[in-house]
Design a protein around this motif. Structure first.
Motif, mmCIF file in Angstrom:
data_model
loop_
_atom_site.group_PDB
_atom_site.id
_atom_site.type_symbol
_atom_site.label_atom_id
_atom_site.label_comp_id
_atom_site.label_asym_id
_atom_site.label_seq_id
_atom_site.Cartn_x
_atom_site.Cartn_y
_atom_site.Cartn_z
ATOM 1 N N ALA A 488 0.820 -1.213 0.000
ATOM 2 C CA ALA A 488 0.000 0.000 0.000
ATOM 3 C C ALA A 488 0.858 1.268 0.000
ATOM 4 C CB ALA A 488 -0.913 0.003 1.223
ATOM 5 N N GLY A 489 2.160 1.119 0.195
ATOM 6 C CA GLY A 489 3.017 2.295 0.163
ATOM 7 C C GLY A 489 3.459 2.773 1.523
ATOM 8 N N HIS A 490 2.985 2.169 2.593
ATOM 9 C CA HIS A 490 3.439 2.589 3.922
ATOM 10 C C HIS A 490 4.834 2.053 4.175
ATOM 11 C CE1 HIS A 490 -1.067 2.281 4.377
ATOM 12 N NE2 HIS A 490 -0.791 3.567 4.428
ATOM 13 N N ARG A 491 5.637 2.890 4.810
ATOM 14 C CA ARG A 491 7.018 2.494 5.104
ATOM 15 C C ARG A 491 7.166 2.357 6.621
ATOM 16 N NH1 ARG A 491 6.789 5.356 0.604
ATOM 17 N NH2 ARG A 491 6.354 7.298 1.693
ATOM 18 N N ALA A 515 7.977 8.611 6.695
ATOM 19 C CA ALA A 515 7.017 9.484 6.020
ATOM 20 C C ALA A 515 6.610 8.882 4.679
ATOM 21 C CB ALA A 515 7.627 10.849 5.792
ATOM 22 N N THR B 70 -6.492 7.452 5.280
ATOM 23 C CA THR B 70 -6.896 6.434 6.252
ATOM 24 C C THR B 70 -6.076 6.692 7.515
ATOM 25 O OG1 THR B 70 -5.171 4.926 5.561
ATOM 26 C CG2 THR B 70 -7.271 4.743 4.409
ATOM 27 N N VAL B 72 -3.907 4.968 8.891
ATOM 28 C CA VAL B 72 -2.509 4.553 8.751
ATOM 29 C C VAL B 72 -1.702 5.611 8.008
ATOM 30 C CG1 VAL B 72 -1.095 2.547 8.240
ATOM 31 C CG2 VAL B 72 -3.557 2.293 8.455
ATOM 32 N N ASP B 73 -2.385 6.454 7.228
ATOM 33 C CA ASP B 73 -1.682 7.463 6.442
ATOM 34 C C ASP B 73 -1.347 8.704 7.249
ATOM 35 O OD1 ASP B 73 -1.605 6.080 4.011
ATOM 36 O OD2 ASP B 73 -3.733 6.467 3.730
ATOM 37 N N ILE B 75 1.077 9.299 9.128
ATOM 38 C CA ILE B 75 2.487 9.675 9.040
ATOM 39 C C ILE B 75 2.753 10.339 7.692
ATOM 40 C CG2 ILE B 75 4.829 8.816 9.235
ATOM 41 C CD1 ILE B 75 3.136 8.618 11.750
ATOM 42 N N ALA B 76 2.056 9.869 6.652
ATOM 43 C CA ALA B 76 2.228 10.498 5.345
ATOM 44 C C ALA B 76 1.773 11.948 5.406
ATOM 45 C CB ALA B 76 1.446 9.728 4.291
ATOM 46 N N ALA B 199 -0.226 7.554 1.557
ATOM 47 C CA ALA B 199 1.130 7.094 1.274
ATOM 48 C C ALA B 199 1.179 6.457 -0.104
ATOM 49 C CB ALA B 199 1.570 6.088 2.326
#
Lengths: 515, 259
Positions: A488-491, A515, B70, B72-73, B75-76, B199
């Motif tokens: 999903a792109g989360h690091r 980030a 969401t 979880v995002d 941090i993005a 993200a």
């Protein structure tokens, strides 16, 4: 022994041994040296230090009664008055008070002669020229007690005392028996004034110890005040009163106490802390206003406040600084904000500081933001310093930053290390367990795991970066960190706690997010 | 006939072109002090984005909302806000304030370098509630001398604090970024823009390792501007946002990120 020079060096004070040799204060030092073969130990006098010590003693003695006055030059400046009127019962009567005072002074290594009488003049006479070390004269008995004392006890200047002595007058009683008019004509008004003061015929006001040194101001109101704007304005006026004194001494207030005395006797103290020394009335008023905002109805004004007192409880050096016209430095702005938030929300501003530890969760900490006393602004690094791409020599980087910005860098803050592998933007205080970990090889990175009730499929993994536990603090397994990117792109920053063993499957934790 | 020529043209335009007439009326009605065109902006350095924003960048002063797509995002969204912060700090010499409501993540000092930020220029505040965050930001706007203000909210920005922040930001003001809960968007609150951040797989360098973070940014609402949807890439060294499509990078990575 001390000596000073009015027309050559003269003895000023003597210790008991020297007194036993027959020396007198005021003798020229040369004559003394000629008269006595004993080698003399002579110390230069230090009137300033004497004065300081006397003031210290006065401040200590104000525990007995509020009104304490040091001796002036007419009294040789080597003692002090305490006005115990109305305060002696606190120590169990006048005799007990004198005994207590003598005992405490003796414990402090100070030899003292104490007299308690109706007037300061009589007390001085008895203390300096009386028979006993401790004298307590009953009310109305001053004239009787003074009758037999020598004339010098009246605080006369030496010429006048010598003139009276030539007339055959030696005792205070003899002088008092003479007709007053010829005496006044011959010796002036001063003689009668001293006599009358000692015998309680004329009042003698004492000059109490001034409390100018402790930077305080107060204002009383005939009509009690209760409105916030009035209190704020009063605080500003009081600070404006104190500010010149602070400025004269090169100081600023670091902490202030605003005491609000209510009509019914209750005192409401408000303590204000400042991030940097300050003496601007407007800023103090703004802080008082913010504090009162926060208190709201918690400040119970009742029927109003009749006295408002502002005291500087902690002061700090505040050298005069030249500022640009109309502009404030960056640190000033943050300082103003820090003070405003401390008063309004009761919270402190934080800044990040690196710590000397290689465990990620211990490598940084937040500590209260403090104004830099020298410069006033946090060190301005050259715009947008990014350690990751600058040349890795720390000396060169710090030097460059210093040259481009403030001459005073933070001496207390260690520099941020710039050779670390990538670190996450957010770090959890402790690792959160990753469950159902599936990896292709036991020692390798996971292919799939679930964390926070979500299954993450790993698209890309980098690592490991091995970080050992700090064995000098506590035993622990070494960790293998992986940078992992999900589909999903989360690091995420994952680590395996300890090596994988046949009997013990590896435990995985999510420690941070990129980030 | 005997009329002034200027009057004549004005009358002609008024009769002929309704758009010109409207413009003339607008110019007459607009208060001179609050002309929006004069408010300074923080350009994002990317023409594709800046032309969607009024004035060519994020307006300094009014709040900008940044919401994760969401939870979880989160941090993005924080990374995007800190990237904008780094951009502004590179232009200014002051510090940046981050005020966080309880439960909101505060940045890790050693991780800031990855976004091109200097930790010594950040001032943090751990507030007790959203209301305290608003108060702190308002106090910071009044105090001045801060380059960027970032608020991490537990909920969203209601109308009243939004108006207060807007009023406090009159005159020269720093950019004000608010990071909120994913679901807390919708009601009007005086924010100038609203971004939705998710993200996206990062850009790779030529060895195939993670290099630059990428985010999918959607401009959901923009006062006096147009919305849009971009895949953004943050270059921490140059403090610039890029569009990955314009780079001659790893084609497979770009293709996957679009999928």
């Amino acid at each position: 022994m001390a000596a000073e020079g009015p027309g050559g060096l003269r003895l000023l004070a003597l210790d008991p041994e020297a007194r036993a040799l027959g020396l007198n204060p005021g003798e020229p030092l040369g004559r003394v040296r000629a008269r006595i073969g004993v080698p003399l130990q002579v110390y230069p006098a230090d009137p300033m230090a004497d004065r300081e010590a006397l003031l210290r003693l006065c401040r200590w003695a104000s525990g007995y009664a509020p009104l304490v006055a040091p001796f002036g030059p007419a009294e040789a400046a080597d003692g002090l008055y305490i006005d115990v009127d109305g305060a002696s019962h606190l120590r169990g009567g006048e005799t007990n008070l004198v005994a207590d005072l003598a005992a405490r002074l003796a414990r402090g290594g100070i030899s003292a002669r104490i007299a308690l009488a109706d007037t300061p003049g009589a007390a001085f006479a008895l203390a300096r020229h009386g028979e006993a070390d401790r004298t307590v004269v009953a009310p109305g008995g001053s004239a009787e007690a003074l009758r037999g004392l020598p004339l010098e006890a009246l605080r006369l200047d030496p010429d006048m005392a010598a003139g009276l002595r030539r007339l055959g007058l030696r005792r205070v009683g003899e002088l008092d028996a003479l007709p007053r008019a010829p005496l006044a004509r011959r010796f002036g008004e001063a003689l009668l004034l001293r006599l009358d003061q000692a015998l309680a015929r004329r009042p003698e006001p004492l000059a109490p110890l001034s409390d100018e040194a402790e930077y305080a101001a107060a204002r009383g109101f005939l009509d009690p005040i209760g409105r916030q704007s009035d209190i704020v304005r009063t605080a500003r006026d009081l600070m404006a009163e104190i500010a010149p004194r602070l400025e004269r001494d090169g100081l600023g207030a670091c902490a202030l106490r605003l005491a609000l005395h209510r009509v019914d006797g209750a005192v409401r103290p408000l303590d204000l802390g400042l991030s940097r020394p300050e003496r601007c009335p407007e800023r103090v008023a703004a802080l008082v206003s913010l504090r009162l905002d926060r208190l709201g109805s918690g400040l119970d004004a009742g029927f109003g406040f009749e006295t408002v007192a502002l005291t500087v409880t902690v002061s700090g050096a505040m050298p005069a600084r030249q500022t640009d016209l109309g502009t404030a430095t960056a640190g000033d702005g943050v300082g103003i904000l820090a003070d405003a938030l401390a008063q309004r929300l009761g919270r402190v501003l934080l800044r990040l500081e690196p710590e000397a530890s290689h465990l990620p969760e211990r490598a940084d900490r937040s500590c209260p933001w403090m104004a830099d006393p020298g410069q006033g602004s946090p060190p301005d690094m050259a715009g947008g310093r990014a350690p990751a791409y600058l040349p890795p020599s720390p000396a060169g980087k710090r030097g460059r930053a210093r040259a481009s910005a403030s001459p005073v860098a933070y001496p207390v803050t260690p520099p941020w290390p710039d050779h670390l592998p990538p670190r996450p933007l957010v770090l959890f205080p402790r690792g959160e367990a990753a469950l159902d970990v599936l990896s292709t090889v036991p020692e390798g990175p996971p292919r799939r795991f679930s964390w926070r009730a979500q299954v993450h499929r790993v698209a890309h993994a980098e690592g490991p970066e091995r970080i050992a536990a700090e064995w000098w603090r506590e035993p622990g397994a070494e960790r293998d960190y992986y940078r992992v990117e999900c589909e999903a792109g989360h690091r995420l920053w994952l680590y395996r706690d300890g090596p994988h063993g046949p009997d013990r499957p590896a435990a995985w934790y999510v420690h941070g997010l990129f980030a | 006939m005997g009329l002034d020529p200027a009057d004549d043209t004005e009358r002609a335009s008024a009769r002929g072109d309704p758009r010109a007439r409207l413009d003339a009326l607008r110019a007459r009605l607009a208060p001179p002090a609050s002309s929006r065109g004069l408010r300074p902006v923080l350009p994002l350095g990317l023409a594709a984005l800046d032309q969607h924003l009024p004035g060519g960048g994020l307006a300094l002063g009014p709040p900008h909302e940044i919401a994760p797509a969401t939870p979880v995002d989160m941090i993005a969204a924080l990374g995007f806000a800190l990237a904008l912060c780094a951009r502004q700090l590179a232009r200014a010499s002051e510090a940046a304030l981050i005020a966080a409501a309880p439960g909101q993540p505060l940045p890790y000092g050693h991780g800031l370098a990855g976004l091109g930020l200097d930790p010594t220029r950040l001032v943090l505040l751990e507030a007790g509630s959203d209301a305290e965050v608003f108060r702190a930001l308002e106090a910071a706007l009044h105090a001045g001398s801060l380059a960027v203000l970032i608020g991490l909210l537990r909920e969203g920005l209601p109308l009243k604090p939004g108006r207060r922040l807007q009023l406090a930001a009159e005159g020269p003001a720093p950019p004000l970024l608010l990071i909120l809960r994913p679901a807390a968007c919708g009601l009007p609150n005086g924010a100038a823009t609203r971004w939705r951040i998710a993200a996206a797989p990062a850009a790779r360098d030529r060895f195939g390792t993670l290099d630059r973070p990428r985010w999918r940014a959607r401009l959901e609402r923009c006062r006096n501007g147009r919305g849009g949807d971009w895949l953004l890439e943050w270059d921490h060294a140059a403090h610039r946002l890029h569009l990955p499509e314009s780079l001659a990078g790893d084609a497979s990575a770009a293709g996957r990120s679009r999928a």
